[in-house]
Design a protein around this motif. Structure first.
Motif, PDB file in Angstrom:
ATOM      1  N   ILE A 205       0.842  -1.204   0.000  1.00 39.57           N
ATOM      2  CA  ILE A 205       0.000   0.000   0.000  1.00 39.57           C
ATOM      3  C   ILE A 205       0.875   1.251   0.000  1.00 39.57           C
ATOM      4  O   ILE A 205       0.612   2.224  -0.708  1.00 39.57           O
ATOM      5  N   PHE A 206       1.945   1.197   0.783  1.00 38.79           N
ATOM      6  CA  PHE A 206       2.817   2.371   0.869  1.00 38.79           C
ATOM      7  C   PHE A 206       3.416   2.701  -0.501  1.00 38.79           C
ATOM      8  O   PHE A 206       3.386   3.840  -0.947  1.00 38.79           O
ATOM      9  N   VAL A 207       3.913   1.656  -1.151  1.00 27.68           N
ATOM     10  CA  VAL A 207       4.559   1.895  -2.442  1.00 27.68           C
ATOM     11  C   VAL A 207       3.546   2.346  -3.494  1.00 27.68           C
ATOM     12  O   VAL A 207       3.758   3.333  -4.205  1.00 27.68           O
ATOM     13  N   HIS A 208       2.406   1.632  -3.568  1.00 31.04           N
ATOM     14  CA  HIS A 208       1.450   1.940  -4.627  1.00 31.04           C
ATOM     15  C   HIS A 208       0.616   3.190  -4.354  1.00 31.04           C
ATOM     16  O   HIS A 208       0.524   4.078  -5.180  1.00 31.04           O
ATOM     17  N   HIS A 209       0.024   3.242  -3.160  1.00 28.10           N
ATOM     18  CA  HIS A 209      -0.905   4.330  -2.892  1.00 28.10           C
ATOM     19  C   HIS A 209      -0.183   5.602  -2.425  1.00 28.10           C
ATOM     20  O   HIS A 209      -0.326   6.659  -3.025  1.00 28.10           O
ATOM     21  N   VAL A 210       0.626   5.456  -1.369  1.00 29.50           N
ATOM     22  CA  VAL A 210       1.255   6.651  -0.794  1.00 29.50           C
ATOM     23  C   VAL A 210       2.245   7.274  -1.784  1.00 29.50           C
ATOM     24  O   VAL A 210       2.234   8.471  -2.021  1.00 29.50           O
ATOM     25  N   LEU A 211       3.083   6.425  -2.389  1.00 30.35           N
ATOM     26  CA  LEU A 211       4.115   6.987  -3.262  1.00 30.35           C
ATOM     27  C   LEU A 211       3.619   7.237  -4.679  1.00 30.35           C
ATOM     28  O   LEU A 211       3.956   8.237  -5.299  1.00 30.35           O
ATOM     29  N   ASN A 212       2.794   6.314  -5.204  1.00 35.68           N
ATOM     30  CA  ASN A 212       2.390   6.451  -6.610  1.00 35.68           C
ATOM     31  C   ASN A 212       0.948   6.895  -6.817  1.00 35.68           C
ATOM     32  O   ASN A 212       0.514   7.095  -7.949  1.00 35.68           O
ATOM     33  N   GLY A 213       0.203   6.991  -5.716  1.00 35.74           N
ATOM     34  CA  GLY A 213      -1.147   7.517  -5.827  1.00 35.74           C
ATOM     35  C   GLY A 213      -2.189   6.536  -6.370  1.00 35.74           C
ATOM     36  O   GLY A 213      -3.291   6.942  -6.732  1.00 35.74           O
ATOM     37  N   GLU A 214      -1.838   5.231  -6.429  1.00 35.07           N
ATOM     38  CA  GLU A 214      -2.833   4.264  -6.932  1.00 35.07           C
ATOM     39  C   GLU A 214      -3.426   3.483  -5.768  1.00 35.07           C
ATOM     40  O   GLU A 214      -2.710   2.805  -5.037  1.00 35.07           O
ATOM     41  N   VAL A 215      -4.721   3.578  -5.612  1.00 36.38           N
ATOM     42  CA  VAL A 215      -5.389   2.881  -4.519  1.00 36.38           C
ATOM     43  C   VAL A 215      -5.255   1.362  -4.725  1.00 36.38           C
ATOM     44  O   VAL A 215      -5.432   0.854  -5.829  1.00 36.38           O
ATOM     45  N   VAL A 216      -4.900   0.647  -3.645  1.00 35.23           N
ATOM     46  CA  VAL A 216      -4.793  -0.813  -3.735  1.00 35.23           C
ATOM     47  C   VAL A 216      -6.161  -1.399  -3.397  1.00 35.23           C
ATOM     48  O   VAL A 216      -6.486  -1.641  -2.234  1.00 35.23           O
ATOM     49  N   GLU A 217      -6.970  -1.603  -4.426  1.00 31.76           N
ATOM     50  CA  GLU A 217      -8.370  -1.921  -4.169  1.00 31.76           C
ATOM     51  C   GLU A 217      -8.561  -3.265  -3.484  1.00 31.76           C
ATOM     52  O   GLU A 217      -9.520  -3.457  -2.745  1.00 31.76           O
ATOM     53  N   ALA A 218      -7.633  -4.184  -3.699  1.00 27.75           N
ATOM     54  CA  ALA A 218      -7.775  -5.518  -3.117  1.00 27.75           C
ATOM     55  C   ALA A 218      -7.873  -5.476  -1.598  1.00 27.75           C
ATOM     56  O   ALA A 218      -8.556  -6.295  -0.989  1.00 27.75           O
ATOM     57  N   TYR A 219      -7.191  -4.507  -0.970  1.00 29.91           N
ATOM     58  CA  TYR A 219      -7.194  -4.450   0.497  1.00 29.91           C
ATOM     59  C   TYR A 219      -8.090  -3.342   1.034  1.00 29.91           C
ATOM     60  O   TYR A 219      -8.231  -3.194   2.239  1.00 29.91           O
ATOM     61  N   ALA A 220      -8.679  -2.577   0.144  1.00 28.40           N
ATOM     62  CA  ALA A 220      -9.428  -1.400   0.600  1.00 28.40           C
ATOM     63  C   ALA A 220     -10.782  -1.798   1.164  1.00 28.40           C
ATOM     64  O   ALA A 220     -11.422  -2.730   0.696  1.00 28.40           O
ATOM     65  N   LEU A 221     -11.169  -1.066   2.193  1.00 25.82           N
ATOM     66  CA  LEU A 221     -12.470  -1.304   2.796  1.00 25.82           C
ATOM     67  C   LEU A 221     -13.470  -0.264   2.304  1.00 25.82           C
ATOM     68  O   LEU A 221     -14.553  -0.597   1.841  1.00 25.82           O
ATOM     69  N   ALA A 222     -13.080   0.987   2.390  1.00 23.26           N
ATOM     70  CA  ALA A 222     -14.010   2.048   2.012  1.00 23.26           C
ATOM     71  C   ALA A 222     -13.268   3.349   1.830  1.00 23.26           C
ATOM     72  O   ALA A 222     -12.124   3.484   2.248  1.00 23.26           O
ATOM     73  N   ARG A 223     -13.964   4.290   1.187  1.00 29.40           N
ATOM     74  CA  ARG A 223     -13.448   5.652   1.172  1.00 29.40           C
ATOM     75  C   ARG A 223     -14.016   6.386   2.382  1.00 29.40           C
ATOM     76  O   ARG A 223     -15.072   6.043   2.875  1.00 29.40           O
ATOM     77  N   GLY A 224     -13.312   7.397   2.875  1.00 24.87           N
ATOM     78  CA  GLY A 224     -13.799   8.176   4.007  1.00 24.87           C
ATOM     79  C   GLY A 224     -13.050   7.823   5.275  1.00 24.87           C
ATOM     80  O   GLY A 224     -12.383   6.795   5.347  1.00 24.87           O
ATOM     81  N   SER A 225     -13.143   8.728   6.243  1.00 27.15           N
ATOM     82  CA  SER A 225     -12.397   8.500   7.469  1.00 27.15           C
ATOM     83  C   SER A 225     -13.053   9.233   8.616  1.00 27.15           C
ATOM     84  O   SER A 225     -13.814  10.172   8.409  1.00 27.15           O
ATOM     85  N   GLU A 226     -12.745   8.801   9.851  1.00 30.59           N
ATOM     86  CA  GLU A 226     -13.169   9.602  10.994  1.00 30.59           C
ATOM     87  C   GLU A 226     -12.269  10.840  11.051  1.00 30.59           C
ATOM     88  O   GLU A 226     -11.176  10.844  10.492  1.00 30.59           O
ATOM     89  N   THR A 227     -12.727  11.843  11.739  1.00 30.13           N
ATOM     90  CA  THR A 227     -11.965  13.097  11.785  1.00 30.13           C
ATOM     91  C   THR A 227     -10.817  13.011  12.788  1.00 30.13           C
ATOM     92  O   THR A 227     -11.010  12.554  13.910  1.00 30.13           O
ATOM     93  N   THR A 228      -9.666  13.392  12.347  1.00 30.89           N
ATOM     94  CA  THR A 228      -8.555  13.581  13.292  1.00 30.89           C
ATOM     95  C   THR A 228      -7.992  14.965  13.022  1.00 30.89           C
ATOM     96  O   THR A 228      -8.296  15.566  12.004  1.00 30.89           O
ATOM     97  N   TYR A 229      -7.174  15.439  13.920  1.00 30.55           N
ATOM     98  CA  TYR A 229      -6.619  16.779  13.729  1.00 30.55           C
ATOM     99  C   TYR A 229      -5.588  16.775  12.634  1.00 30.55           C
ATOM    100  O   TYR A 229      -4.751  15.952  12.587  1.00 30.55           O
TER     101      TYR A 229
END
Lengths: 595, 129
Positions: free
Chosen positions: B105-129
């Motif tokens: 995930i780090f290599v594909h999503h964080v560095l290259n911007g491609e979501v790794v759909e195989a491991y993804a659960l959902a879009r969206g997140s709880e709020t953090t600062y």
């Protein structure tokens, strides 16, 4: 270099250290260790964060969360919640006098929002004792540029373009001073950093030295290159042990890196710096007195000319700059004089650091662009006056400065506007006063200070100030006469005109400015024998006004002499026989019921 | 400390090296990796994910990636979980992770911007600062 996900910047300026920030740091480290987070979360000790009122302070990066008033006991909970589980702890977040909701992020706190950091550019962002962190924030990049690609003339020219003026008080153009120092062909020449910060309530230079000592060393080295000087001295108060400690460390680190010493950065330019702890005489902040003190002689000013740039330390050409001035130098050379001059007013460029103290909510160290109004400083940054009191005056410039009233709150603060108002930039002490401050008493306080600190060399300052103090004492004791005001004014102007050095020339300012802006208060003291702010003890009756008394009994609790009788639902009364006139009841009363 | 006289190049090298570890104090992030560190997450091995991410950043000298933690997101059965957010895009939550998946995930999503759909659960997140 190890990567951590979170950096905890614990403030270790003198303010926070005295509130226990080092204990907080120790507890943090042991708790992080206990939780197995030591490899992920790094604790960094920084210089003064600036918001001294809220210390001990810790800022958490990358989020930029601002925690205030931490104690060692708070740490286990904080570590578990925030650094393990990622939930910022609300109760340690900031909430302001005007804002009820918590403000989690430093950048959203009004105290910080109005500030522009140049001299304090590394504030809270680097470990003051680690040269590598200074280098990572462009530290020594200006020196490297200067030594590799600029001639001394170009350096001086750039400083001239910047419009930088001395931050020590008088505001002499720095570039001009360097140019003069360069012109005299007598060697060796010297660079001196003036860290003899002596104004009551001022702590700008101390904070710069504690938080970012390398910026001063770099500024001095650049100055040395411009002058063709090879030795610098830092004259710093012995009362600043932490500043001296960090300076010593910084000098040692710079020498080890070859950034001080022979052949700096392989350029062929040599420069070294030594520290001289001064014994703490106010007059030694005056440049010529400082140089005598450095030579081991008695600290006394001498007549100018010759200027120090021609014959200063040991009779050699010397350029003396204040701490804050020197801290401003590296970015000017790195980014250019034009960049520096883009901020500020016509005659005063850049920013100014102020030590904001007194009766204001957000006491601390601030840096604002020249031309910022007093109102912004006192209300937006300072958060206004606490305890429902009214603003009365702001004392600016220490014993050489003045008290400016409400009507001048919109003055745009720079060297020239303050001069016009009868005040002075001074080194940047800014003391806010509320309506329980007596202006006669304030003038007396500063005059007393100047009398104590007068070196005694010239008559106007040595005797004239003493005479002024005697008159003020008489007025405060209820024996003043109307002619006294004119006499003070006349004397004040004479002292300004005939004193030997800058300190004597400005010493009457506190009296003259209060006479100018708060004359009524003097008149009430003299004619009605009354002190409206209830400060001058001899003019207070110590009597309860039954009409104003709310019968709360607070004064009775405060009285150490048991001179107050009070019962529920009856006004209090003071027994003059027992009263020791200590003013405890006046401070306790919320309704001005004691006269 | 040993005497090591710096040259101008040395100075630049120190700057770059140290800056990569202190840049997180300056803001300006392009991506945020949030590891869920509730009791459930920690029990399921969230600490290992954290180590993987920090190691990647360290080894590849990456700037501009913020690593934070958060508490339980409420879906304890799918821990360990992590949320990746590229600035300006909606965050993506990943679940049932392990060290290898996290690295991917780090290599594909964080560095290259491609979501790794195989491991993804959902879009969206709880709020953090």
């Amino acid at each position: 270099m190890k990567t951590y996900r979170t950096h905890l910047m614990v403030c270790a300026g003198t303010g926070c250290v005295s509130c226990g920030s080092l204990d907080v740091k120790e507890r943090l480290e042991s708790e992080l260790n206990h939780r197995g987070l030591s490899d992920e979360v790094k604790v960094v000790i920084t210089g003064c964060n600036g918001f001294c009122a809220e210390g001990p302070i810790m800022v958490v990066y990358p989020e930029g969360i601002f925690y205030k008033k931490l104690t060692p006991e708070d740490i286990p909970f904080l570590v578990e919640e925030h650094f393990l589980k990622g939930r910022p702890v609300e109760k340690f977040l900031y909430s302001g006098p005007a804002i009820k909701e918590k403000v989690p992020l430093l950048k959203d706190i009004p105290f910080f929002q109005h500030q522009v950091l140049r001299a304090l550019r590394n504030r809270g962002l680097i470990d003051a004792e680690n040269i590598d962190e200074y280098i990572s924030r462009d530290g020594y990049a200006a020196l490297s540029k200067v030594l590799s690609s600029m001639t001394p003339e170009e350096v001086t020219q750039e400083v001239k373009i910047s419009g930088l003026r001395g931050r020590g008080g008088a505001g002499f153009p720095t570039g001009l001073k360097w140019e003069e120092g360069r012109r005299y062909n007598a060697f060796p020449k010297y660079v001196i950093c003036n860290g003899d910060e002596g104004d009551p309530g001022a702590f700008m230079d101390r904070s710069v030295l504690e938080a970012d000592p390398h910026s001063v060393l770099e500024g001095m080295t650049i100055c040395g290159y411009a002058l063709d000087a090879h030795q610098g001295h830092i004259y710093v108060r012995a009362e600043y042990p932490l500043a001296i400690h960090r300076l010593n460390l910084a000098i040692e680190q710079a020498r080890n890196y070859g950034l001080l010493g022979k052949e700096i950065l392989g350029s062929g330019f040599d420069f070294d710096i030594s520290i001289y702890p001064g014994a703490g005489a106010f007059v030694c902040g005056e440049s010529t007195a400082l140089m005598y003190s450095l030579e081991g002689k008695r600290g006394m000013p001498r007549i100018k000319p010759p200027r120090s740039t021609e014959a200063g330390l040991w009779g050699q050409p010397t350029v003396l700059n204040n701490v804050e001035t020197l801290a401003n130098v590296p970015p000017i050379l790195l980014k250019g004089g034009q960049w520096f001059a883009s901020l500020g007013t016509e005659g005063s460029k850049g920013t100014k650091v102020f030590a904001l103290t007194g009766t204001v909510n957000n006491v601390g160290l601030i840096e604002v662009p020249m031309g910022t109004t007093l109102r912004t400083i006192v209300y937006d940054i300072g958060g206004g006056i606490p305890a429902k009191r009214e603003f009365k005056a702001v004392q600016i410039g220490g014993p050489s400065g003045a008290c400016l009233p409400t009507s001048l709150l919109d003055i745009e603060v720079d060297f020239d506007s303050l001069d016009e108002a009868g005040a002075m930039m001074g080194s940047g002490g800014l003391v806010v006063m509320n309506d329980s401050t007596c202006m006669v008493d304030t003038a007396r306080f500063f005059t007393d200070f100047s009398v104590d600190e007068s070196c005694g060399k010239c008559v106007p300052c040595r005797i004239g100030m003493k005479v002024m103090l005697n008159i003020l004492n008489r007025i405060a004791a209820g024996h003043g006469e109307m002619e006294d005001m004119e006499c003070l004014e006349r004397l004040g102007h004479h002292i300004k005109e005939s004193s030997h050095c800058g300190l004597g020339k400005t010493a009457p300012n506190p009296v003259l400015s209060t006479l100018r802006y708060f004359r009524k208060e003097y008149e009430v003291h003299i004619q009605e024998k009354r002190c409206p702010a209830l400060v001058c003890v001899d003019l207070i009756q110590f009597r309860v006004n039954p009409e104003k008394c709310k019968m709360c009994g607070l004064c009775k609790k405060a009285c150490p002499a048991e001179a107050i009788t009070w019962e529920k639902k009856t006004p209090a009364a003071i027994d003059p026989e027992k009263c020791i006139r200590c003013r405890s009841c006046i401070q306790a009363c919320n309704f001005w019921a004691i006269e | 400390m040993a005497m090591t006289k710096l040259t101008i190049e040395d100075l630049k090298r120190i700057k770059e090296e140290v800056r990569s570890t202190t840049v997180l104090r300056e803001g300006g992030f392009r991506a945020k990796v949030n590891i869920h560190m509730g009791t459930c997450g920690i029990a399921a091995g969230a600490r290992k994910l954290m180590s993987v991410v920090l190691k990647e950043i360290e080894e590849k000298k990456i700037n501009g990636v913020m690593v934070t933690t958060s508490g339980c997101a409420g879906l304890c059965s799918r821990e360990p979980m992590a949320t990746v957010e590229i600035l300006g895009q909606s965050p993506v939550k990943y679940c049932d992770l392990n060290e290898e998946k996290m690295k991917e995930i780090f290599v594909h999503h964080v560095l290259n911007g491609e979501v790794v759909e195989a491991y993804a659960l959902a879009r969206g997140s709880e709020t953090t600062y």
